[in-house]
Design a protein around this motif. Structure first.
Motif, PDB file in Angstrom:
ATOM      1  N   ASP A   1      87.457  79.101  36.620  1.00  0.00           N
ATOM      2  CA  ASP A   1      87.030  78.479  37.879  1.00  0.00           C
ATOM      3  C   ASP A   1      86.175  77.255  37.541  1.00  0.00           C
ATOM      4  OD1 ASP A   1      85.715  77.780  40.269  1.00  0.00           O
ATOM      5  OD2 ASP A   1      85.807  79.830  41.004  1.00  0.00           O
TER       6      ASP A   1
ATOM      7  N   ASN B   1      77.400  80.817  46.116  1.00  0.00           N
ATOM      8  CA  ASN B   1      78.558  81.033  45.233  1.00  0.00           C
ATOM      9  C   ASN B   1      78.142  81.722  43.940  1.00  0.00           C
ATOM     10  OD1 ASN B   1      81.231  80.986  44.453  1.00  0.00           O
ATOM     11  ND2 ASN B   1      81.163  78.897  43.656  1.00  0.00           N
TER      12      ASN B   1
ATOM     13  N   GLY C   1      82.551  81.191  47.535  1.00  0.00           N
ATOM     14  CA  GLY C   1      83.333  80.132  46.919  1.00  0.00           C
ATOM     15  C   GLY C   1      82.635  78.786  46.980  1.00  0.00           C
ATOM     16  N   ASN C   2      83.364  77.736  46.609  1.00  0.00           N
ATOM     17  CA  ASN C   2      82.783  76.390  46.523  1.00  0.00           C
ATOM     18  C   ASN C   2      82.610  75.711  47.865  1.00  0.00           C
ATOM     19  OD1 ASN C   2      82.599  76.087  43.570  1.00  0.00           O
ATOM     20  ND2 ASN C   2      84.818  76.346  43.656  1.00  0.00           N
TER      21      ASN C   2
ATOM     22  N   LYS D   1      78.842  84.083  41.649  1.00  0.00           N
ATOM     23  CA  LYS D   1      80.050  84.835  41.311  1.00  0.00           C
ATOM     24  C   LYS D   1      79.786  85.934  40.285  1.00  0.00           C
ATOM     25  CE  LYS D   1      84.930  84.037  40.156  1.00  0.00           C
ATOM     26  NZ  LYS D   1      85.941  83.021  39.759  1.00  0.00           N
TER      27      LYS D   1
ATOM     28  N   TYR E   1      81.044  77.754  39.553  1.00  0.00           N
ATOM     29  CA  TYR E   1      80.492  78.975  40.141  1.00  0.00           C
ATOM     30  C   TYR E   1      79.087  79.125  39.585  1.00  0.00           C
ATOM     31  CZ  TYR E   1      81.928  80.678  35.557  1.00  0.00           C
ATOM     32  OH  TYR E   1      82.104  80.812  34.205  1.00  0.00           O
TER      33      TYR E   1
END
Length: 663
Positions: A403, A480, A503-504, A482, A406
């Motif tokens: 990703d 975010n 999420g972003n 994660k 994050y």
């Protein structure tokens, strides 16, 4: 002098440069008074003009750093909060900092004697058991306790060491107050007295309050005791002038014998008194907070009640021995220095030997004290230093995630007092002395409480995130987060993926406009950030006044490229909408475009970015490129070029003078 001023302004340490401005003001004031009295004001203004030009060049060369540090300071904990707090408003300053926060590291009035005797208040906040002199007086019964108690017993919360200028240097400074002539002497005396009194901070609040309330930028700095760097500069400088006066005119020692005696009494005399009676200028060797801590230990039955008085008595005896030994040391150093001066006056020692002897004496004096706080054990091989950020197995696992962006939150230790996590990951935590004010407020109001709730929930669920209630840490999800790094015993950690991170970026259904900062930060207690964005009303026009955004199941926003100063998103939405980006909002420098066309960024959820996006597929780019950076850098390069040209002209003129025939 002009070059010295320029170099000071070029310094990256803004606080020290700021303090040096006070020295400059004292020098300017002293020379102005001298010029006014001697009717030489034209020459004064001419010389001052040269200094002003030098200062402007110095400022211009470093303008980018100075300007952007100033602008950033407004958004940090050094700036004023928009939150309206209840409580003791008298402690708030115009900058927003609490007076207790500004003056927490205030030098004690009595602690000023460390200029002469470094261990007057015990030295540094290190275990008392490390001091050999103190341990010679220690009762072996309490040896374990002395591993926990500090050598330092002054007014500050803790310290890495005292402000010590050198015993013989201080003698020369005081003597210089009487035998050195000229306006510079008065400037140095005034600056020294000024810095000492201002370093007392909360122990002399009338002056401190005046500076906090009325002197620009003074309230931006913490640790008021650091202003003693002025005294550490001015005292040795005047001492050098005094030594030069003696070396040029040794007979001054006889002519000013009364002042030599006064200087000896105020330095060697005081040191001798402290060597014989260590408590002569100190109210106690056991500060109130330490005595209270020991009393609490008695109340908790950690220390027998009948031993408390013995501990306090022995503790006072140990610290008195430290003060006495250091005072005797200072007395001997002053006596040796004065003997060198007497031998020079009597013609028994040449000037070069005197200079060498005094230089060696001062170096040995300062070196031996400095080695107490900066010693060989504090230096490690380069390989050992690199191992400080050794990648753990948890880091290895997390870094396998492809990703582009994050965040990681470590529960192993204090997340906001360590930077190891930030070495490998984009961290929710990390330490900085001047965090963004809004982020610090989010830490206090939401992030820290949510961390406790999340840790308890994860521990209760045995790390099974499917069983964890994500509503307990909505702000962490909004950021975010994660991955969580949890302690697993014996300095081991384990990573846990958080499936609830938002999420972003994401489209929201609703936008709730509020009137002030308190409403905005408090709303995060109740809203679901993926559904509702809380926005200050001042950004309403940027978001086109949308209150219902109508996102649907096909609405999407995806980060396709990430760099710290450039982010690119691909979006798709059937109707006009509002996107919240999990990126920290900063009011200046970020430029946004939608399909290459300029767009404005709003602030949402107190710390995040938000944008209005029309229906359809779009490419959004955010780029950090402040216009002010280009302007200030241009000025800096121009000033640097001007400085180089000026130096070249001076060299050419000087060579012409050397080559021209003498008249």
């Amino acid at each position: 002098t002009a070059l010295f001023i320029a170099l000071q302004i070029l310094s990256n340490h803004v606080q020290m440069s700021y303090y040096f401005l006070f020295v400059i003001l004292f020098i300017v004031g002293a020379y102005f008074e001298d010029a006014w009295r001697n009717k030489t004001l034209p020459q004064f203004f001419k010389a001052s003009g040269v200094l002003v030009v030098a200062a402007l060049i110095g400022i211009s060369v470093n303008l980018s750093n100075l300007y952007h540090t100033y602008e950033y300071s407004k958004e940090t904990m050094r700036g004023k909060s928009e939150l309206v707090e209840t409580g003791d408003a008298a402690k708030q300053t115009s900058s927003g900092l609490d007076r207790d926060y500004i003056t927490q590291w205030s030098y004690g009035i009595g602690e000023t004697w460390t200029l002469l005797v470094p261990n007057f208040k015990g030295g540094a906040s290190v275990p008392l058991a490390l001091n050999e002199t103190a341990m010679e007086k220690a009762n072996p019964t309490y040896a374990g306790l002395y591993q926990q108690l500090s050598q330092y017993f002054g007014n500050q919360p803790m310290t890495s060491g005292p402000v010590y200028v050198g015993a013989f240097v201080l003698f020369l400074f005081i003597l210089g107050c009487f035998i050195v002539k000229g306006p510079l002497k008065w400037a140095l005396i005034g600056a020294t007295f000024f810095s000492i009194v201002l370093s007392w901070g909360k122990n002399f609040m009338p002056l401190t309050d005046f500076f906090i309330d009325y002197i620009p930028m003074y309230s931006k700095f913490r640790a008021v005791s650091s202003i003693l760097v002025i005294a550490e500069f001015t005292i040795p400088l005047l001492a050098i002038f005094a030594l030069k006066k003696i070396l040029d005119e040794p007979e001054v020692l006889k002519k000013k014998i009364k002042f030599v005696g006064i200087s000896l009494a105020l330095t060697a005399g005081v040191a001798l008194i402290l060597a014989v009676i260590p408590g002569a200028f100190s109210s106690t060797f056991v500060p109130a907070q330490e005595a209270q801590m020991l009393q609490n230990a008695v109340n908790q039955q950690m220390i027998p009640a009948n031993e408390l008085s013995g501990i306090l008595s022995n503790l006072a005896e140990m610290r008195a021995a430290m003060v006495s030994a250091d005072a005797l040391r200072s007395f001997i150093i002053i006596v040796i220095g004065c003997m060198l001066l007497w031998l020079y006056y009597s013609g028994k020692l040449r000037k070069s030997f005197v200079i060498a002897g005094i230089a060696i004496l001062c170096v040995v004096d300062m070196w031996s004290v400095n080695k107490r706080y900066l010693h060989d054990d504090q230096f490690v091989p380069r390989s050992a230093q690199v191992n400080t950020f050794k990648k753990t197995q948890a880091d290895e696992i997390i870094l396998q995630d492809t990703d582009p962006n994050y965040r990681v939150l470590s529960f192993s230790g204090d997340a906001f007092s360590e930077n190891k996590t930030s070495y490998w990951h984009k961290s929710v935590g990390g330490y900085h002395a001047a965090k963004l004010r809004r982020y610090q407020e989010m830490i206090d109001r939401h992030i820290s409480p949510e961390m406790q709730a999340a840790y308890r929930a994860i521990a209760t669920a045995g790390g099974e995130m499917d069983s964890v209630d994500a509503s307990k840490f909505r702000v962490l999800n909004m950021l975010n987060t994660k991955y969580f790094i949890l302690p697993a015993g014996q300095e081991q950690t384990v990573p846990i993926e958080n499936p609830y991170a938002y999420g972003n970026a994401w489209f929201v259904n609703n936008v709730e406009y509020v009137d002030n900062a308190n409403q905005e930060i408090d709303a995060l207690n109740t809203i679901l950030p993926t559904e509702t964005a809380v926005v200050d009303a001042r950004f309403k026009d940027i978001l086109k006044g949308i209150t219902t955004a109508h996102k649907d199941s096909l609405s999407s926003v995806r980060l396709t490229s990430y760099e710290p100063n450039r982010l690119i998103y691909e979006t798709n939405n059937s109707k006009d909408g509002v996107i919240v980006f999990s990126e920290i909002y900063y009011p200046d420098g970020w430029i946004a475009t939608i399909d290459g066309e300029p767009a404005d960024i709003a602030r949402a959820d107190y710390i995040l970015r938000s944008m209005y996006v029309p229906a359809g597929k779009h490419t959004i780019e955010m780029r950090f490129d402040p216009k002010s950076l280009h302007v200030t850098e241009g000025i800096a390069y121009a000033a640097l070029a001007l400085m180089v040209i000026g130096i070249m002209i001076m060299v050419i003129v000087y060579r012409k003078k050397l080559s021209s025939p003498k008249s």
